[in-house]
Enzyme design. Structure first.
Site, PDB file in Angstrom:
ATOM      1  CB  SER A   1      -0.896   0.022   1.238  1.00  7.47           C
ATOM      2  OG  SER A   1      -1.667  -1.164   1.301  1.00  7.47           O
TER       3      SER A   1
ATOM      4  CG  ASP B   1      -6.850  -5.308   2.507  1.00  7.18           C
ATOM      5  OD1 ASP B   1      -7.273  -5.959   3.457  1.00  7.18           O
ATOM      6  OD2 ASP B   1      -7.590  -4.827   1.625  1.00  7.18           O
ATOM      7  CG  ASP B   2      -0.734  -6.115   2.226  1.00  2.00           C
ATOM      8  OD1 ASP B   2      -1.532  -6.749   2.923  1.00  2.00           O
ATOM      9  OD2 ASP B   2      -0.238  -6.565   1.189  1.00  2.00           O
ATOM     10  CB  SER B   3       2.459  -1.151   4.013  1.00  2.03           C
ATOM     11  OG  SER B   3       3.190  -2.333   4.101  1.00  2.03           O
ATOM     12  CD1 TRP B   4      -3.651  -1.174   6.579  1.00  7.13           C
ATOM     13  CD2 TRP B   4      -4.326   0.817   7.305  1.00  7.13           C
ATOM     14  NE1 TRP B   4      -4.179  -1.347   7.817  1.00  7.13           N
ATOM     15  CE2 TRP B   4      -4.616  -0.135   8.279  1.00  7.13           C
ATOM     16  CE3 TRP B   4      -4.662   2.162   7.550  1.00  7.13           C
ATOM     17  CZ2 TRP B   4      -5.219   0.197   9.496  1.00  7.13           C
ATOM     18  CZ3 TRP B   4      -5.267   2.487   8.758  1.00  7.13           C
ATOM     19  CH2 TRP B   4      -5.539   1.516   9.717  1.00  7.13           C
TER      20      TRP B   4
END
Lengths: 718, 718
Positions: free
Chosen positions: A214, A315-318
């Site tokens: 992200s 979803d991930d590195s947000w």
């Protein structure tokens, strides 16, 4: 339902399967083709006239640069397990509890100034003069320890292995290079990444949309040294992985006070989203958010300058992205992509302002799905999975517009599964039809605005942190999943909002959670103004729904601060000698659907016997209602998502707002739901169950009767 | 077992049944005949050569005097239910929540100075200038109330109906005069009662023992106005019913500070024995104890001057008696009588120093027993009841000497029940034999001194408050019931004792209860010195057994302060995102008897994975053991009394003290127990179950094998 349009669908293309890619692109009406992790698109696909999504992960995949800048990797505070002093000194090998693969101690002078040693028995920090660190051994020794007190050491460590990459390695037995996460906090990193972004755009002329996966900082995921406890700490909303000595110095300059290790490690508990944030944590989150916006916008601007769009994957590195923050629009993102299992996740995506909303549907085109069960392999039934997931999110899509959907994974896996391919075609048609109805005019909803009250308010609208199965022990996730498809307006408030008049536009207020949690609210309930405002609002007609330990805080005459409204309280031990009000179970016609289930909470007692008790467990009231002034107080000892309980919840909303229990445009059968689009005069009826259902719906044009097959979607023109 | 003696038995005589009285006195070996409530003894009985017990209830039965001194009745603080202000004023009818039969507002000026009005929303007292009281209506009105805050009024009320008398009236539908409790706090009352005692003694020359039932102040029992919640508050250890403006003034003179209504009503919770006492409450208890000792001793002296003995009944109005207080001997009582259902109550009686100990056995000679089930009527089986009750206390009697037993009630009821009469004869014989064995020399016990740690320490040795069924939700009552018959030494400590070196003589320390309760200890665990002392003691060889939420208090890194010793902690919500240590269930040969059951406690987690987990429920550890230095930490998520769990507990004590699990003089069969009297060389084996059991016992003289019928007592000479 019949689809009249194509588009709004993102297909994962696959080189080597060009024919299949183009065939399914047509079948599913795709307008965009994307790459997936580990796949590249061939020229045949790139030149087929579709929009092209390309995925980038901005902070990993730069190992060469990272190896030359190991002091610019991302960092985190870690705290050792406690040790008891049985001699006048205690020695800690700092890394003994943690994954050597993930972490490396940062023992630079600027890092060590933030280390802290605590006597956890006395709750006091140990003076720096009383401990020493041996760099070579990685050992910290406390001198003059108080005998039989226990100690911990908090220190900073570099993260030398990006966690998603680490997880994939470990799970799949990969033997690739460990990807390292670089920290854009440093000017050198930023310069490097800006140039890299520029170069990347130039090298990818076919790409129409750059998908950031992200941004910069992952959620916290601390791996342990023991096989028996690999995942020491995980929080999808934590800001722990954003820290560094430089960040802490910049924070101090900006906010005028210094954060310390303890602000992060919090007595070993770390700071979890499920607990109320304190002011220091909120400051720090704002500080990081500001940084992520600034640098994120620079990257987005590059993408835009190259004539491409920028989407972000939520979803991930947000961490620091905060789509529900007040400043999200500053990034300039064109779209937001959310991977969804549940209805609330569709609402989470849809509620973000000023972007195109895209859902990544399940199942992914992977051999196995969540938890390792087969999908496109062996006994897998991907068509059935697709049906169930679609059923889960469809009711939310009827309530709010979403512009795009799509899949991820490896397209060739679909080859033996024609039923799946046909069902996805049906999904795309239903999706486009629903999208069209939203475009033609707003969906009808009941006169009922529901506000969910918790410590995070709007910032954590439509989510707790993570997916449903990760938070299912919390009642609130069940509540918001139920709400995600109900024909009411939903808003999320924090305690400041309550004091600032936010209740004026609300008919029903929900507070649901365990005492002390962010969802119940913890110490925020000590504020008499909060209690006053809600009491006044109920007295004038509002309805408060309290679930589990609503408004609970110690130090007052009742544990539930809203006990005057709810008519129940929880005994924390002092009322064990108090008499209990006798009651009998009362019935309110039509309120409780067959099959509803509200598991009891122990130690709940009626405060004055004025409640109507509608359900009990083990002779303890589990569901009660009372009048207070013109309003009502409703208490549920717990809430678990099910079709029956969802209908119960709708009934409580209707009852709480003095409406009839099956009003116009509500199905009579709890296993079905409907949505009415007045502009199109279209009624969409859905069957949320796997079995055939008969239902009727009163409308202003008469009664509609329908029989629907399992999971069917039916469109009726009124 | 064969009885070789008579005596030590108190028979309830009954006029009109002289022949029966004398026949059963002989059969049961009675040496004393007593009256019962509502019975008087005829001359035939009085002159038959037996000792004579007479029962007096010193503070009721003086209605004529009371009516002329209505300002000298006993009093209590009451607090209204809260009311929410929806207008600028709130009116309370003070008595609307309370029984008009029991209470009458004391609105004298000296009383009203102690009234308090509280804003419970802001937790602030409302200034006296802002409320007014209308005597005639009994209404109190608060002016300038803060809108939507809730208020309570605390006031003093006379108690115009003594509660035991009230209960008997209501339960039996009596139509007698209401007996009023007079308060000896006033000099006029004391003068009257001293003269009455003098006159009574002169009028009862045949009486050899005056039984006080009990002294002056009843346990708290507040009756409500609603049929649906008759018993608002009951606490067998509460000092609420001792208060008066005069007592409060005298307290202030003596202790230098003033108590207020809030010290008693405690935000509406009142002060319960199950919660830790604060310093003010302890001061007040000492103040009352001092008064009760002073005036009690004056009455006892009168009895003694008349050549009679004074016994006191330790069940009804015993508040201020405090048999485990340091000053109990000052009363000069000759005997203490305790009504017993359970083993721990026999220990409670036996542990009181410098008195003759007498147990009142169950069943009482009443048509119906506890809870209204038939005893000497219809389907009743009094012989079986007697057998079960005897079985319950016999194991305790094997451990400690008791000098006397007896019955209560109406003797003629035994007439249709010869089996009962025979079984009581058997009981008296077994009792006398056990008593004799104790006289010949001390019973053998294992090398294990067990200390129970809680907020009350020695003052509440062998009790929580009330009978087993009234406190069964607390783990500790189950623990002390198990301990009551185990071959170990048992002592009770408070937290000051811990700091003052009391652990030096202890092998096993038990802390058992819910967080915040008096039994767990609450805030006492904040004191680092307590944690230090126990940690040090375990490190050097002690064993800590923690049950449910031992050493639990908020504000530290772990909720259980002794988590370093126990290796477990409870998640209060902050650790929901933390990994859990994997474990497998380990087996320690012989430790867990078949049929044991430790129900789980949710949210328990292993702190570092070093425990051996012996049992679990719902994938949560329920019974764990770990080493710490030379000692051990044992955690049980709960404890419920049963024969199997009692054996488990014994096994844990043995394991914790590094002894073999079935040492000499411990039965191999968990349904049996034994006691060895070295001086007499007699081994007494008991079967605690209703079924026949085979068991063996290793002794220094070889192995004893025995088969015992259900509930049998067997004596073996070694």
């Amino acid at each position: 339902m019949t689809a009249e349009l194509t588009g709004g669908f993102t297909l994962p293309g696959e080189s080597g399967y060009e024919e299949l890619t183009l065939k399914l692109a047509k079948k599913w009406g795709a307008d965009v083709i994307r790459d997936s992790d580990g796949t590249a698109l061939s020229d045949t696909i790139l030149n087929a006239g579709y929009g092209i999504y390309s995925t980038i992960c901005i902070i990993r995949d730069h190992n060469e640069w990272a190896k030359n800048h190991m002091d610019k990797l991302q960092q985190s505070f870690l705290v050792t397990n406690p040790k008891t002093a049985v001699e006048p000194f205690v020695t800690f090998h700092l890394m003994s509890d943690f994954s050597q693969g993930q972490f490396s101690v940062n023992d630079s002078p600027e890092s060590m100034q933030f280390w802290q040693v605590f006597d956890r028995t006395s709750n006091m920090e140990v003076s720096r003069r009383l401990w020493t660190y041996e760099k070579e051994a990685g050992n910290l020794t406390i001198q003059n320890a108080v005998p039989y007190h226990k100690y911990t050491v908090s220190f900073l460590a570099y993260r030398i292995w990006e966690e998603i990459s680490m997880y994939n390695h470990v799970t799949n037995g990969w033997n690739k290079e460990h990807l390292m996460p670089v920290d854009p906090r440093y000017v050198e990193t930023r310069e490097y990444l800006l140039q890299w972004m520029e170069d990347w755009c130039a090298a990818h002329p076919d790409t129409t949309v750059v998908r950031f996966t992200s941004l910069f900082y992952n959620f916290a995921w601390i791996w342990g040294s023991s096989e028996r406890n690999r995942s020491l700490f995980t929080d999808w909303g934590s800001y722990d992985f954003t820290v560094s000595p430089l960040a802490l110095q910049q924070f101090a300059s900006k906010y005028g006070y210094q954060l310390c290790a303890e602000d992060f490690v919090n007595k070993g508990a770390y700071q979890v989203t499920h607990m109320p944030p304190n002011a220091r944590k909120l400051d720090y989150m704002n500080f990081i958010n500001d940084f992520v916006i600034h640098f994120g916008k620079e990257l987005v601007d590059i993408v835009h300058r190259h004539g491409k769009q920028a989407y972000v994957f939520y979803d991930d590195s947000w961490v620091g992205l905060e789509p529900y923050g007040k400043r999200f629009h500053e990034f300039g993102f064109d779209g937001l992509i959310k991977c969804v299992f549940s209805g609330y996740e569709a609402r989470l995506c849809a509620g973000v302002k000023s972007v195109t909303h895209e859902l990544r549907l399940h199942p992914y085109l992977f051999p196995v799905g969540l938890g390792g069960a087969p999908t496109f392999s062996r006994d897998g039934d991907p068509a059935l999975e697709a049906k169930k997931y679609w059923n889960q999110i469809r009711r939310a899509l009827l309530r709010v517009p979403i512009e795009r959907i799509g899949l991820g994974g490896y397209l060739h896996l679909t080859e033996g599964y024609p039923e799946f391919c046909d069902y996805v075609e049906q999904i795309t048609k239903e999706f486009r039809r629903i999208r069209k109805l939203h475009e033609e005019g707003p969906v009808y909803h009941l006169k009922c605005t529901v506000a969910v009250l918790h410590s995070w308010g709007r910032l954590r609208s439509w989510t707790l942190s993570g997916h449903f199965h990760e938070t299912e022990q919390h009642d609130l996730i069940h509540v918001i999943e139920a709400l995600s498809g109900l024909p009411v307006e939903v808003t999320f408030l924090d305690f400041e909002d309550i004091k600032n008049g936010a209740l004026d536009d609300v008919q029903v207020l929900i507070n649901a959670g365990k005492a002390g949690s962010a969802w119940s609210g913890g110490d925020a309930w000590k504020d008499a103004r909060v209690v006053e405002q809600i009491t006044k609002w109920v007295y004038h007609g509002g309805t408060l729904i309290g679930i589990r330990e609503p408004s609970a805080v110690e130090g007052f005459d009742t544990f539930f601060r809203m006990s005057e409204i709810l008519g129940v309280d929880k005994d924390k031990g002092a009322r064990v000698c108090h008499g209990k009000w006798e009651y009998h179970i009362e019935k309110i016609e039509g309120l409780l659907p067959a099959g509803f289930n509200i598991p009891g909470e122990s130690q709940i007692y009626l405060t004055d016997g004025k409640n109507r008790v509608l359900a009990e467990e083990n002779k303890v009231p589990a569901l009660t209602i009372r009048d207070f002034g013109k309003g009502k107080g409703i208490y549920l000892s717990s809430f678990r998502y099910s079709l029956e309980n969802t209908r119960l919840f709708l009934n409580l909303l209707l009852y709480g707002t003095n409406q009839e229990l099956i009003p116009d445009y509500v199905t009579a059968n709890p296993y079905t739901e409907c949505a009415y689009y007045p502009e199109s005069k279209v009624l969409v009826i859905i069957n949320n169950s796997e079995k055939s259902q008969i239902t009727s719906i009163s409308t202003e044009f008469g009664v509609v009767n329908a029989q629907l097959e399992g999971y069917e979607t039916r469109e009726v023109l009124l």
